[in-house]
Design an enzyme around this catalytic site. Structure first.
Site, PDB file in Angstrom:
ATOM      1  N   THR A   6      52.257   1.336   6.696  1.00 45.68           N
ATOM      2  CA  THR A   6      51.004   0.722   7.141  1.00 45.68           C
ATOM      3  C   THR A   6      50.030   1.805   7.595  1.00 45.68           C
ATOM      4  O   THR A   6      48.821   1.595   7.560  1.00 45.68           O
ATOM      5  CB  THR A   6      51.250  -0.258   8.306  1.00 45.68           C
ATOM      6  OG1 THR A   6      52.223   0.312   9.184  1.00 45.68           O
ATOM      7  CG2 THR A   6      51.743  -1.596   7.808  1.00 45.68           C
ATOM      8  N   LYS A  21      45.779   2.625   7.190  1.00 45.83           N
ATOM      9  CA  LYS A  21      44.846   2.998   8.266  1.00 45.83           C
ATOM     10  C   LYS A  21      44.037   4.235   7.873  1.00 45.83           C
ATOM     11  O   LYS A  21      42.826   4.295   8.088  1.00 45.83           O
ATOM     12  CB  LYS A  21      45.622   3.272   9.562  1.00 45.83           C
ATOM     13  CG  LYS A  21      46.270   2.010  10.120  1.00 45.83           C
ATOM     14  CD  LYS A  21      47.296   2.295  11.201  1.00 45.83           C
ATOM     15  CE  LYS A  21      48.175   1.063  11.377  1.00 45.83           C
ATOM     16  NZ  LYS A  21      49.399   1.321  12.149  1.00 45.83           N
ATOM     17  N   HIS A  81      62.212  -5.926   6.012  1.00 42.58           N
ATOM     18  CA  HIS A  81      61.362  -4.734   6.106  1.00 42.58           C
ATOM     19  C   HIS A  81      62.028  -3.471   5.582  1.00 42.58           C
ATOM     20  O   HIS A  81      61.474  -2.390   5.719  1.00 42.58           O
ATOM     21  CB  HIS A  81      60.973  -4.451   7.557  1.00 42.58           C
ATOM     22  CG  HIS A  81      60.075  -5.465   8.165  1.00 42.58           C
ATOM     23  ND1 HIS A  81      58.704  -5.354   8.147  1.00 42.58           N
ATOM     24  CD2 HIS A  81      60.341  -6.624   8.807  1.00 42.58           C
ATOM     25  CE1 HIS A  81      58.169  -6.395   8.782  1.00 42.58           C
ATOM     26  NE2 HIS A  81      59.147  -7.176   9.188  1.00 42.58           N
ATOM     27  N   LYS A  95      54.269   9.784  11.657  1.00 40.17           N
ATOM     28  CA  LYS A  95      55.109   8.598  11.512  1.00 40.17           C
ATOM     29  C   LYS A  95      56.461   8.953  12.108  1.00 40.17           C
ATOM     30  O   LYS A  95      56.698  10.112  12.485  1.00 40.17           O
ATOM     31  CB  LYS A  95      55.252   8.190  10.046  1.00 40.17           C
ATOM     32  CG  LYS A  95      55.536   9.360   9.092  1.00 40.17           C
ATOM     33  CD  LYS A  95      55.596   8.907   7.638  1.00 40.17           C
ATOM     34  CE  LYS A  95      54.240   8.808   6.973  1.00 40.17           C
ATOM     35  NZ  LYS A  95      53.971   7.552   6.331  1.00 40.17           N
ATOM     36  N   ARG A  96      57.374   7.988  12.231  1.00 42.32           N
ATOM     37  CA  ARG A  96      58.708   8.314  12.722  1.00 42.32           C
ATOM     38  C   ARG A  96      59.315   9.413  11.839  1.00 42.32           C
ATOM     39  O   ARG A  96      59.061   9.463  10.631  1.00 42.32           O
ATOM     40  CB  ARG A  96      59.593   7.059  12.704  1.00 42.32           C
ATOM     41  CG  ARG A  96      59.248   6.068  13.788  1.00 42.32           C
ATOM     42  CD  ARG A  96      59.447   6.650  15.165  1.00 42.32           C
ATOM     43  NE  ARG A  96      60.851   6.816  15.438  1.00 42.32           N
ATOM     44  CZ  ARG A  96      61.529   6.142  16.365  1.00 42.32           C
ATOM     45  NH1 ARG A  96      60.921   5.261  17.145  1.00 42.32           N
ATOM     46  NH2 ARG A  96      62.818   6.353  16.553  1.00 42.32           N
ATOM     47  N   LYS A 151      61.483   9.778   4.862  1.00 44.99           N
ATOM     48  CA  LYS A 151      60.027   9.985   4.868  1.00 44.99           C
ATOM     49  C   LYS A 151      59.658  11.425   4.486  1.00 44.99           C
ATOM     50  O   LYS A 151      58.510  11.762   4.297  1.00 44.99           O
ATOM     51  CB  LYS A 151      59.451   9.636   6.244  1.00 44.99           C
ATOM     52  CG  LYS A 151      59.596   8.153   6.587  1.00 44.99           C
ATOM     53  CD  LYS A 151      59.013   7.854   7.963  1.00 44.99           C
ATOM     54  CE  LYS A 151      59.361   6.463   8.484  1.00 44.99           C
ATOM     55  NZ  LYS A 151      58.447   5.409   8.018  1.00 44.99           N
TER      56      LYS A 151
HETATM   57  C1  C3B Z   1      59.105  -0.516   8.684  1.00 46.62           C
HETATM   58  C2  C3B Z   1      59.188   0.028   7.277  1.00 46.62           C
HETATM   59  O1  C3B Z   1      59.923   1.224   7.292  1.00 46.62           O
HETATM   60  C3  C3B Z   1      57.773   0.263   6.760  1.00 46.62           C
HETATM   61  O2  C3B Z   1      57.803   0.688   5.426  1.00 46.62           O
HETATM   62  C4  C3B Z   1      56.964  -1.021   6.866  1.00 46.62           C
HETATM   63  O3  C3B Z   1      55.631  -0.788   6.556  1.00 46.62           O
HETATM   64  C5  C3B Z   1      57.044  -1.588   8.275  1.00 46.62           C
HETATM   65  O4  C3B Z   1      58.389  -1.748   8.673  1.00 46.62           O
HETATM   66  C6  C3B Z   1      56.353  -2.927   8.402  1.00 46.62           C
HETATM   67  O5  C3B Z   1      56.764  -3.800   7.405  1.00 46.62           O
HETATM   68  N1  C3B Z   1      60.405  -0.740   9.343  1.00 46.62           N
HETATM   69  C7  C3B Z   1      60.485  -0.446  10.679  1.00 46.62           C
HETATM   70  O6  C3B Z   1      59.504   0.007  11.282  1.00 46.62           O
HETATM   71  N2  C3B Z   1      61.654  -0.679  11.345  1.00 46.62           N
HETATM   72  C8  C3B Z   1      62.713  -1.198  10.712  1.00 46.62           C
HETATM   73  N3  C3B Z   1      63.824  -1.420  11.385  1.00 46.62           N
HETATM   74  C9  C3B Z   1      62.636  -1.529   9.348  1.00 46.62           C
HETATM   75  C10 C3B Z   1      61.449  -1.287   8.681  1.00 46.62           C
END
Ligand code: C3B
Length: 824
Positions: A663, A667, A360, A552-553, A558
């Site tokens: 994701t 949405k 991921h 988002k986080r 980001k």
């Molecule tokens: C996240 C990624 O940062 C996103 O781009 C991705 O859409 C999602 O996973 C799902 O695939 N991500 C996360 O939330 N936590 C992590 N440790 C690594 C990736």
């Protein structure tokens, strides 16, 4: 037992009965919380019927099953989702109304199950929803943290404060079934001895150490338009030792319960880091506890089917959701060799046909590495097995290519001081398939992260499965008015399980009546969010403004920092405009939300900056309300359900090549929101599906990022002139006064001294241009409406049903079970 009936009288009777018999409450003295709980229990009873039927169908058919191992499941609330999936929301609304309550109020009583950090955990929840809907024999396995992701408060100075999320408070959790009979022992520490088995063979044996117990809790996951119901099995740690009476009798009360407390601490808290590794011993223990309990359970079930070990890969597929469960690989090898007596090669053949691994992230700070001495201490036998896996692997690599540099590069053990186990490499070597989560990301996985492994294994082992989201929660449930309009327009709700049907909206994109209805729903959703903001934050925002959202986080990659810098630029420009010029300005509400990891200093500074800017902008009457800035605290799944349907624009502006997929982008677009985004992650595929004229894209391309970083390293960062003005205004104390200005020094340094690793300066001009384009386009309501409709119409591909089917077909090799027949 007769199945539950879904008429009003039966439902009311069930709710009252649970109030009295389950909750021990007087039916004439019920508060919202009690009625929520009684309602939840009554819905749970209905789900249970489906749950039992599904498990029976799977048991009878005994097909190959898939287990989705994830340290995180970000489920959110369950009641509203279950009511929608069972298609009983309306009758429940009427039933609780008769009892004197409003269903929407009751829904608010539920606490989110927030057992995850962000995208990765929410993705797992969306896949469980899809697997249940599609009747796949798939179970999730996870941990039952007593504390989910922390609650975020923003204090009066604009800083993030973390509070514990004790979601399993005294009210109990109606959405889990404790399985007192499903318990396994998990071992830690100890030493490795040699033992002779019954066949006279000498085997390694893991001896001594500590043991704790894992107990199962099952969480039912309703499917839509099926009798099927999925399951997530969560493990809680318990002490194996009973109360220590000797200490108790000696008056040492603390000690008498110490073992119990220690054992239970293991699954107490979710680590609050997203895309960042913190190499703590307790986390490694959590990871092993998780995979040990899950594998024991999987093997227990497999053995009941009387198959031979060689058939294991034909009966079991295990998906590793990131590297967090990678210890399952040496653990299965250990079970097969040390306990079941298979020889190494036969065991390894089984292991490598069972596991598959989803990567991921390519961010270096997120790639798990565990120190060898720590692993040796906690898991002595596993460490030996990892060494052997590595040795045999490197021997094979060497046969093909004797380049010593290559051996070093692909070694599972990194030769640092201390040595480290590279978990991603272990996951690649122990899996049959590795997948990335969007096309660009899967490409980077192949050409950069695992390049050397691709040249050894060949490219077929590395595939892409672009993420998906469940349309049930993220449109059907969260946006009822849009749902009804779509259902009416397409002539039924077939689209909820066949999202490609949304294409059918295309032909209404130019229809003025339809556009009016569509935009009216958007406005209604913005009014809903505006009311939430007023009620909770006491900020007045005009729903007719353009709602620009980034939730988002909080992470440097980001680039929420770039967003707030852009806001400052906008603010300063507004100040310069004449009254006449202002008439032409599109009013904006810029909304932020998201948590920072508690130890992430720079991210926390970004939160502080956003709040400081908001304070100034929102109280400046001279800009005629043309700009408002809102920070929504404690962003979570339930808030997302209100926020997502209300966007005109949402921002997904990561430095190209850093966001694996994203994701939330899916949405927002599914709900008719346009995207302002970089050429990164799934933004690219969204553009390809909805058409490039319906998305605002800008910024450096992924393959240029390394060059720019290189340039900056040798020639320094050339700060964009507009950005320079913005930075000066922060430094001069325009936001929060001169004392506060110095607080932002380290943040500004990340652009200058630090080398602007995330390319904010390099992208700033293009970002502002894209924002101008957004403003211009928004002025033409019909053109905007058309784009918004085409956004939703093009999102069929991003259903988690499509993604889950791809996993089932390309990786797991499983088929849906026939639940209807079992029901007969
Ligand atoms: C996240 C990624 O940062 C996103 O781009 C991705 O859409 C999602 O996973 C799902 O695939 N991500 C996360 O939330 N936590 C992590 N440790 C690594 C990736």
């Amino acid at each position: 037992m007769a199945p539950k009936k879904n008429d009003k009288a039966s439902i009311k009777k069930d709710i009252v009965q649970h109030s009295v018999e389950t909750l021990c409450r007087n039916p004439y003295n019920l508060d919202k919380l009690a009625v929520y709980q009684a309602t939840a229990y009554s819905v749970r009873d209905r789900l249970l019927e489906d749950w039992n039927m599904t498990q029976e169908a799977i048991h009878k058919e005994n097909p190959k099953r898939c287990y989705y191992l994830s340290m995180e499941f970000l489920i959110g609330r369950a009641l509203d989702n279950a009511l929608h999936c069972l298609e009983v929301k309306d009758v429940y609304k009427e039933s609780v109304k008769d009892l004197g309550f409003n269903l929407e109020d009751l829904l608010q009583q539920e606490r989110d199950a927030a057992l995850g950090n962000g995208g990765l955990g929410r993705l797992a929840a969306c896949y469980m929803d899809a697997a249940a809907t599609l009747d796949y024999p798939t179970w999730g396995y996870g941990l039952r943290y007593q504390y989910g992701i922390f609650k975020q408060l923003i204090n009066s100075d604009g800083y993030q404060i973390e509070m514990p999320d004790y979601w399993l408070d005294s009210n109990g959790n109606p959405w889990e079934f404790p399985r007192n009979d499903v318990r396994y022992e998990v071992q830690f520490y100890g030493y490795v001895a040699t033992k002779v088995n019954e066949k006279g063979e000498s085997r390694m044996s893991w001896e001594g150490g500590d043991r704790v117990q894992a107990m199962a809790y099952d969480v039912p996951i309703p499917g839509f338009d099926t009798k099927g119901c999925g399951n997530i099995r969560l493990w809680a740690s318990k002490s194996l030792k009973t109360f220590d009476f000797a200490s108790f009798n000696d008056g040492d009360y603390d000690r008498s319960v110490a073992d119990q407390k220690n054992a239970e601490n293991l699954t107490s808290v979710l680590y609050p880091n997203d895309n960042h590794l913190v190499g703590k011993e307790l986390r490694l223990k959590q990871e092993y506890f998780f995979v040990s309990a899950s594998l024991q359970d999987i093997i227990h079930r497999f053995k009941r089917s009387n198959c031979a070990w060689k058939d294991f890969p034909d009966k079991v597929a295990v998906q590793l959701n990131d590297t967090h469960p990678t210890l399952a690989i040496p653990e299965l090898q250990r079970i097969l060799v040390d306990i079941e007596g298979l020889d190494w090669d036969a065991a390894w053949d089984i292991v490598t046909r069972v596991f598959a691994f989803t990567n991921h992230t390519v961010l270096p700070e997120a790639l798990e590495c565990w120190s060898v001495p720590m692993m040796e201490h906690i898991l002595p036998r596993h460490m030996q097995i990892v060494y052997d896996i590595n040795l045999f692997f490197l021997q094979k690599v060497e046969k093909m290519n004797s380049d010593r540099g290559l051996l070093n590069r692909v070694s599972i053990i990194e030769e640092s001081n201390p040595q480290q186990v590279r978990m991603a490499y272990l996951a690649v070597v122990g899996s049959h398939t590795v997948n990335g989560v969007a096309a660009l990301h899967s490409d980077l996985v192949k050409t950069e992260l695992f390049k050397d492994f691709v040249s050894y294994y060949g490219p077929e082992k590395f595939i892409n499965i672009t993420n998906g989201i469940t349309p049930r929660r993220w449109l059907y449930q969260a946006n009822p008015d849009l749902r009804d309009l779509i259902t009416e327009t397409l002539g039924g709700n077939h689209w909820v399980t066949h999202l490609d049907d949304l294409k059918g909206l295309t032909k209404y994109a130019d229809d003025a009546d339809f556009q009016a209805k569509w935009m009216n729903i958007k406005l209604k959703n913005k009014v809903r969010l505006a009311s939430w903001i007023k009620a909770n934050l006491d900020i007045t925002v005009d729903p007719r403004s353009l709602f620009d959202i980034q939730v988002k986080r909080i992470h440097e990659y980001k680039r929420q920092f770039m967003n707030i810098l852009g806001v400052i630029y906008r603010y300063k420009n507004l100040q310069l405009l004449s009254a006449e010029e202002r008439k032409d300005v599109t009013p904006r509400v810029v909304i932020f939300g998201g948590k920072s990891a508690p130890g992430y200093y720079v991210a926390k500074m970004v939160i502080k900056l956003i709040n400081t800017v908001a304070q100034v902008v929102n109280n400046d009457d001279s800009i005629d309300g043309l700009l408002k800035v809102v920070y929504i605290p404690d962003y979570n799944v339930s808030l997302a359900e209100i926020i997502v349907p209300a966007s005109d624009i949402s921002q997904h502006i990561s430095t190209a090549g850093t966001e694996a997929a994203g994701t939330s982008n899916m949405k927002f677009v599914l709900n008719g929101g346009l995207i302002l985004g970089t050429v990164d992650g799934a933004n690219i595929e969204i553009r390809d599906e909805i058409g490039e004229e319906n998305i605002f894209m800008f910024g450096t391309l992924a393959d240029k990022v390394a060059d720019i970083r290189h340039q900056q390293k040798y020639h320094g960062v050339e700060i964009d002139p507009n950005l320079q003005v913005v930075l000066q205004s922060i430094q001069s104390g325009e936001f929060g006064g001169p004392e506060t200005a110095s607080v932002f020094g380290p943040l500004i340094n990340t652009l200058t001294y630090g080398g602007d690793y995330y390319l904010i300066s390099a992208d700033f001009e293009k970002y502002l241009d894209a924002q101008d384009k957004v403003d211009e386009t928004y002025k033409d309501t019909a053109a905007w409406a058309k784009k918004s409709i085409l956004c939703t119409a093009g999102m069929g591909f991003f259903s988690s049903d499509r993604a889950t089917r791809e996993y089932a077909d390309k990786i797991w090799n499983i088929k849906p079970v026939n639940i209807k027949e079992a029901a007969v």
